[in-house]
Design an enzyme around this catalytic site. Sequence first.
Site, mmCIF file in Angstrom:
data_model
loop_
_atom_site.group_PDB
_atom_site.id
_atom_site.type_symbol
_atom_site.label_atom_id
_atom_site.label_comp_id
_atom_site.label_asym_id
_atom_site.label_seq_id
_atom_site.Cartn_x
_atom_site.Cartn_y
_atom_site.Cartn_z
ATOM 1 N N LEU A 1 58.690 42.385 33.751
ATOM 2 C CA LEU A 1 57.846 41.272 34.161
ATOM 3 C C LEU A 1 56.551 41.858 34.713
ATOM 4 C CD1 LEU A 1 60.067 38.647 36.073
ATOM 5 C CD2 LEU A 1 58.822 38.303 33.936
ATOM 6 N N ASP A 2 55.420 41.362 34.241
ATOM 7 C CA ASP A 2 54.131 41.844 34.727
ATOM 8 C C ASP A 2 53.971 41.551 36.219
ATOM 9 O OD1 ASP A 2 53.451 42.694 32.206
ATOM 10 O OD2 ASP A 2 52.357 40.863 31.690
ATOM 11 N N PRO A 3 53.109 42.304 36.909
ATOM 12 C CA PRO A 3 52.881 42.057 38.338
ATOM 13 C C PRO A 3 52.445 40.625 38.644
ATOM 14 C CG PRO A 3 51.992 44.185 37.739
ATOM 15 C CD PRO A 3 52.417 43.534 36.458
#
Length: 298
Positions: free
Chosen positions: A38-40
Amino acid sequence: MVFGFINCNKPIGMTSRDVVNIVTNRIRPHKAGHAGTLDPLAEGVLVLGVGRASRLVSYVQDCEKQYSATFRLGASSASGDLEQPLTEHAEDPRPSLAQLQQAAEQLTGEIEQVPSAFSAIWIDGKRAYERVRRGETVEVPPRKVTVYSLKIVRYEYPVLDLDIVCGSGTYVRSLGVDLARLVGANSVMTRLCRTRVGPFRIEDSVDADSLKTPPLDGYVEPAVKGIEHLPKMQLDGEQDWRVINGLSVLISTDPPIDPSEGKIAAAITASGELRAIMRGKTKQGGLAWYPERGFPPT
């Protein structure tokens, strides 16, 4: 020994690796790994395989995933989200709900999409976003993905809320950008929350901060939960002994599958524990299952 999965609700601003590091620091010398980055800027379900279950994360990655995402129409960015500066498109049309629903139908099923160059896809041994940030020109090849469901939950121009159920490898921000493009407009993703990975749901998740304090055991779910989607075989005592010792077994699966096709299945003990991931092979003219990844009792 810890052996199972943690269903973590990753917060915005933290990387998936950050969450893994929290758990790894708690269980050393044992390992941990996550089942799908999951991206930041995204939040939601991040499934962690802990201990020997870190060898099972690739199977969890194959599960279908569900997302809640918000897009803003009439704007765009190089990354497809808020990571890069926005460009306004005042000349864009304002599509109707019916137009967007028709476009959503075109993006359901097996489709071909081109992920953003700011994605984590590997290009010639490096992440695409790493190359872009170094000033390189990156061309991401199209890929086939499966979208099981693409529903418009709310639409009040320019805000568009989507609920998406998709297969592994689908880039949600690219899906929203493609949806807008089909109605002659632009869009940028402003929010992303993963609400489910297979049987792991956000309402049952634990926040990342809770993983920083002992004990961890209460957050670890059985390893069998991560492979619920695989066909299963029930081992009796003798078969369990054979699998523990790396030997083949002749056994049927639920649902029945032909092991000659080289498929995999999960071997479960009488007490409900995961003993091994098995692969079907031909043996002396017959068919048998061999342990590919074993998890003997400790």
